[in-house]
Design an enzyme around this catalytic site. Structure first.
Site, PDB file in Angstrom:
ATOM      1  N   ASP A 187       0.877  -1.154   0.000  1.00 60.58           N
ATOM      2  CA  ASP A 187       0.000   0.000   0.000  1.00 60.58           C
ATOM      3  C   ASP A 187       0.920   1.210   0.000  1.00 60.58           C
ATOM      4  O   ASP A 187       1.910   1.243   0.732  1.00 60.58           O
ATOM      5  CB  ASP A 187      -0.922   0.009   1.217  1.00 60.58           C
ATOM      6  CG  ASP A 187      -2.088   0.977   0.992  1.00 60.58           C
ATOM      7  OD1 ASP A 187      -2.735   0.884  -0.062  1.00 60.58           O
ATOM      8  OD2 ASP A 187      -2.325   1.837   1.855  1.00 60.58           O
TER       9      ASP A 187
ATOM     10  N   PHE B 292       3.828   6.492 -13.336  1.00 62.83           N
ATOM     11  CA  PHE B 292       2.366   6.501 -13.236  1.00 62.83           C
ATOM     12  C   PHE B 292       1.991   7.442 -12.100  1.00 62.83           C
ATOM     13  O   PHE B 292       2.859   8.051 -11.469  1.00 62.83           O
ATOM     14  CB  PHE B 292       1.816   5.077 -13.013  1.00 62.83           C
ATOM     15  CG  PHE B 292       2.179   4.480 -11.676  1.00 62.83           C
ATOM     16  CD1 PHE B 292       3.407   3.906 -11.469  1.00 62.83           C
ATOM     17  CD2 PHE B 292       1.282   4.517 -10.610  1.00 62.83           C
ATOM     18  CE1 PHE B 292       3.751   3.352 -10.227  1.00 62.83           C
ATOM     19  CE2 PHE B 292       1.602   3.965  -9.368  1.00 62.83           C
ATOM     20  CZ  PHE B 292       2.854   3.391  -9.193  1.00 62.83           C
TER      21      PHE B 292
HETATM   22  P1  IMP Z   1      -2.579   1.765  -3.613  1.00 61.22           P
HETATM   23  O1  IMP Z   1      -2.769   0.925  -4.824  1.00 61.22           O
HETATM   24  O2  IMP Z   1      -3.736   1.862  -2.698  1.00 61.22           O
HETATM   25  O3  IMP Z   1      -1.285   1.445  -2.917  1.00 61.22           O
HETATM   26  O4  IMP Z   1      -2.470   3.261  -4.159  1.00 61.22           O
HETATM   27  C1  IMP Z   1      -1.294   3.783  -4.537  1.00 61.22           C
HETATM   28  C2  IMP Z   1      -1.562   5.143  -5.149  1.00 61.22           C
HETATM   29  O5  IMP Z   1      -0.556   6.036  -4.668  1.00 61.22           O
HETATM   30  C3  IMP Z   1      -1.401   5.107  -6.664  1.00 61.22           C
HETATM   31  O6  IMP Z   1      -2.631   4.932  -7.305  1.00 61.22           O
HETATM   32  C4  IMP Z   1      -0.819   6.470  -6.952  1.00 61.22           C
HETATM   33  O7  IMP Z   1      -1.831   7.424  -6.963  1.00 61.22           O
HETATM   34  C5  IMP Z   1       0.049   6.730  -5.711  1.00 61.22           C
HETATM   35  N1  IMP Z   1       1.414   6.184  -5.892  1.00 61.22           N
HETATM   36  C6  IMP Z   1       2.011   5.205  -5.158  1.00 61.22           C
HETATM   37  N2  IMP Z   1       3.253   4.950  -5.605  1.00 61.22           N
HETATM   38  C7  IMP Z   1       3.427   5.762  -6.656  1.00 61.22           C
HETATM   39  C8  IMP Z   1       4.523   5.932  -7.550  1.00 61.22           C
HETATM   40  O8  IMP Z   1       5.579   5.286  -7.499  1.00 61.22           O
HETATM   41  N3  IMP Z   1       4.330   6.855  -8.500  1.00 61.22           N
HETATM   42  C9  IMP Z   1       3.196   7.592  -8.607  1.00 61.22           C
HETATM   43  N4  IMP Z   1       2.136   7.455  -7.828  1.00 61.22           N
HETATM   44  C10 IMP Z   1       2.260   6.543  -6.843  1.00 61.22           C
END
Ligand code: IMP
Length: 194
Positions: free
Chosen positions: A68, A148
């Site tokens: 996460d 991304f």
């Molecule tokens: P998760 O899938 O709930 O962990 O959400 C992670 C979210 O955080 C992603 O959808 C992005 O919006 C942001 N995020 C996390 N890591 C990155 C990264 O390495 N680059 C850009 N956005 C990130």
């Protein structure tokens, strides 16, 4: 070869993680036939990573890890943090979220920000956590087409290019996820004797 499931559907994340792990057979959620949305109801990275890993472990019985992650902006009291993926609302696109962050920070002098990633690994039935942080600052407009999420406006400390301009191997070397994944890989190497 040992098998390990990545509990994510985020193509950007999966691409980054695959490029960092070579001695373990990595399975995606598609590979194991899991197509539901996994809720992320908590307000800490650790708890959200844990529920994702546990859900997939229960479904597949296999070793699994979930990460996460999010971007935290001190000038916004740490937002969007765990809500990074849905900052502009449930179902929001990366572009919607990025535009909201640009709008919210438009008048802020303090441009500092950091990405954080927490991995929850369930390996042979036991739960382990690994963490990584990457500090940097926010631009007021987008630069670059790689990466991304918020990458086009995030410049890591010590660099002049954004994460969307830097090559993936450079991003992996310094990123929050790179640090957390390497800590997990070191643990797995000890476990598998490789
Ligand atoms: P998760 O899938 O709930 O962990 O959400 C992670 C979210 O955080 C992603 O959808 C992005 O919006 C942001 N995020 C996390 N890591 C990155 C990264 O390495 N680059 C850009 N956005 C990130």
């Amino acid at each position: 070869m040992q098998e390990l499931v990545i509990a994510s559907n985020n193509a950007g994340k999966i691409r980054e993680i695959r490029s960092m792990i070579d001695n373990i057979s990595l399975l995606s959620l598609k590979d194991i036939g899991f197509s539901d949305e996994i809720p992320e109801p908590y307000d800490t990275f650790e708890q959200n990573a844990h529920i994702k890993a546990e859900t997939i472990h229960r479904f597949s019985g296999k070793s699994v890890f979930a990460d996460d992650s999010g971007i935290c902006v001190p000038a916004l009291g740490g937002a969007p943090g765990v809500f990074s993926a849905r900052y502009a609302g449930v179902g929001a696109s990366d572009e919607d979220n990025l535009q909201k962050l640009l709008a919210e920070t438009a008048t802020k002098d303090n441009r500092s920000a950091y990405y954080k990633a927490v991995i929850c690994l369930i390996w042979k039935g036991e739960t382990h956590y690994f963490e990584g942080v990457c500090h940097g600052s926010l631009l007021s407009e987008k630069r670059g087409t790689g990466g991304f999420g918020y990458d086009p406006i995030f410049v890591p400390d010590g660099y002049e290019q954004t994460f969307a301009e830097l090559p993936l191997d450079v991003k992996n070397n310094i990123s929050h996820r790179g640090k957390a994944v390497r800590a997990m890989v070191a643990f797995l190497k000890e476990q598998t004797g490789r």
